[in-house]
Scaffold this active site. Structure first.
Site, PDB file in Angstrom:
ATOM      1  N   ASP A  28       0.872  -1.159   0.000  1.00 59.78           N
ATOM      2  CA  ASP A  28       0.000   0.000   0.000  1.00 59.78           C
ATOM      3  C   ASP A  28       0.917   1.219   0.000  1.00 59.78           C
ATOM      4  OD1 ASP A  28      -2.298   1.650   0.337  1.00 59.78           O
ATOM      5  OD2 ASP A  28      -1.931   1.685   2.496  1.00 59.78           O
TER       6      ASP A  28
ATOM      7  N   ASP B 177      -1.680  -0.822   5.820  1.00 59.35           N
ATOM      8  CA  ASP B 177      -2.206  -0.387   7.123  1.00 59.35           C
ATOM      9  C   ASP B 177      -3.718  -0.491   7.251  1.00 59.35           C
ATOM     10  OD1 ASP B 177      -2.443   1.912   5.228  1.00 59.35           O
ATOM     11  OD2 ASP B 177      -3.327   2.883   6.977  1.00 59.35           O
TER      12      ASP B 177
ATOM     13  N   GLU C  84      -1.558  10.652   3.789  1.00 60.17           N
ATOM     14  CA  GLU C  84      -2.663  10.160   2.967  1.00 60.17           C
ATOM     15  C   GLU C  84      -2.818  11.166   1.833  1.00 60.17           C
ATOM     16  OE1 GLU C  84      -4.745   7.534   3.013  1.00 60.17           O
ATOM     17  OE2 GLU C  84      -3.826   6.574   4.755  1.00 60.17           O
TER      18      GLU C  84
ATOM     19  N   ASP D 204      -0.223   5.089   0.838  1.00 57.05           N
ATOM     20  CA  ASP D 204      -0.528   6.081   1.867  1.00 57.05           C
ATOM     21  C   ASP D 204      -0.480   5.469   3.263  1.00 57.05           C
ATOM     22  OD1 ASP D 204      -0.941   7.969  -0.121  1.00 57.05           O
ATOM     23  OD2 ASP D 204      -3.095   7.577  -0.239  1.00 57.05           O
TER      24      ASP D 204
ATOM     25  N   LYS E  38      -7.956  -4.549  -4.406  1.00 58.05           N
ATOM     26  CA  LYS E  38      -6.608  -5.061  -4.166  1.00 58.05           C
ATOM     27  C   LYS E  38      -6.530  -6.584  -4.309  1.00 58.05           C
ATOM     28  CE  LYS E  38      -5.119  -1.009  -1.627  1.00 58.05           C
ATOM     29  NZ  LYS E  38      -4.595  -0.412  -0.383  1.00 58.05           N
TER      30      LYS E  38
ATOM     31  N   ARG F 183     -15.486  12.073  -1.388  1.00 61.92           N
ATOM     32  CA  ARG F 183     -14.316  12.931  -1.184  1.00 61.92           C
ATOM     33  C   ARG F 183     -14.011  13.768  -2.419  1.00 61.92           C
ATOM     34  NH1 ARG F 183     -10.296   8.450   1.337  1.00 61.92           N
ATOM     35  NH2 ARG F 183     -11.386   7.201  -0.218  1.00 61.92           N
TER      36      ARG F 183
ATOM     37  N   SER G  40      -2.634   0.966  -4.573  1.00 58.82           N
ATOM     38  CA  SER G  40      -3.201   1.985  -3.702  1.00 58.82           C
ATOM     39  C   SER G  40      -4.602   2.398  -4.120  1.00 58.82           C
ATOM     40  CB  SER G  40      -2.285   3.222  -3.713  1.00 58.82           C
ATOM     41  OG  SER G  40      -2.857   4.282  -2.976  1.00 58.82           O
ATOM     42  N   GLY G  41      -5.391   2.730  -3.107  1.00 53.68           N
ATOM     43  CA  GLY G  41      -6.689   3.326  -3.373  1.00 53.68           C
ATOM     44  C   GLY G  41      -6.569   4.819  -3.593  1.00 53.68           C
TER      45      GLY G  41
END
Length: 289
Positions: A92, A255, A101, A94, A234, A137, A185-186
């Site tokens: 990952d 994380d 992030e 961030d 993922k 977001r 990563s998202g």
């Protein structure tokens, strides 16, 4: 040990670095390289000996003892072993490779950092569908002036990687063992690109999300075809890469809940949880290491 406390978890990548260095050294010492051709005869001889031992002695054989030792392997020992055996390691980004992030930094550029942080925390704890949190977001930033030109300016200001201590050395050592290293990563590729470049990770091994704009530079959504844009992304990436490259053992390091999904719902042989930036109770409880 990776997520038990802030002080301990800050040393995670130093632990991994030392561990990998030891394995690299052992592999270069004469006598530590074994021929696979002698493995089968050994197994056959050992198995036959175990049977005879049990028959004539009438007591537990060495096989039983060896089996008990294998069963006693802890999840941490297993994760370490699989890390050494792995073909590919997926990170990952961030709050794992970097301390920040990315979307929170973007939110700060458009004056909505606090609101973005709250939505990010909710998403990372697994309390909302990932794609819903992403849409909320991005729409929030668009409502506060995010255009393509302003986003590009934000990335120029905030895009410099703020590395987690020791992570670059870990990636170098993984590369040195011939393992393929991925970033999954998202977050958004505009923020991940500089990270991948400095780590020497090719673009084909970088998976993230793309923010879309219309011809006038106004926000037009995000690429919903990208696997990392939705829940289960993922695990899907690992399955696809495993099939495409013939990987036998893949490891996920991260994380958040979406990272752990790569093991519980995907093809990762082990999940190494990282709590050096944010220690999440769910991850602490369920990570292999």
């Amino acid at each position: 040990i990776l997520v038990s406390s802030s002080d301990q978890s800050q040393t995670i990548f130093h632990i991994l670095r030392s561990f990998l260095l030891k394995k690299l050294h052992m592999s270069s010492v004469p006598g530590h390289t074994r021929s696979r051709r002698c493995l089968l005869p050994f197994v056959c001889t050992f198995s036959a000996g175990c049977v005879l031992f049990a028959v004539f002695r009438g007591e537990p054989s060495p096989c039983d003892v060896a089996g008990a030792a294998i069963k006693a392997e802890t999840s941490v020992d297993r994760a370490k072993r699989l890390l050494v055996e792995s073909d590919a390691v997926f990170f990952d980004v961030d709050s794992t490779v970097v301390k920040t992030e990315g979307i929170n930094l973007l939110g700060d550029c458009f004056g909505v950092m606090k609101e973005i942080e709250n939505l990010t925390t909710t998403a990372m704890n697994g309390n909302i569908k990932f794609q819903d949190a992403m849409a909320q977001r991005l729409e929030l930033m668009a409502e506060h002036g995010m255009t393509k030109s302003k986003l590009d300016e934000c990335v120029r200001v905030e895009g410099r990687p703020r590395w987690t201590r020791g992570v670059r050395e870990v990636v170098r050592r993984l590369h040195a063992t011939g393992k393929h290293v991925y970033l999954v990563s998202g977050g958004f590729k505009v923020m991940i690109g500089p990270v991948a470049e400095k780590l020497g990770i090719p673009e084909k091994r970088v998976f993230g999300n793309t923010i879309l704009f219309d011809v006038d530079g106004h926000y037009a959504g995000f690429d919903r075809q990208a696997p990392t844009s939705r829940s289960g992304g993922k695990p899907a990436v690992l399955k696809a890469m495993g099939k495409e490259n013939g990987y036998r053992t893949m490891i996920m390091i991260g994380d958040g809940a979406t990272d752990m999904d790569a093991r519980t719902e995907g093809a990762a042989a082990a999940f190494i949880g990282y709590g050096g930036v944010t220690a999440r109770e769910k991850i602490k409880k369920n990570a292999d290491w």
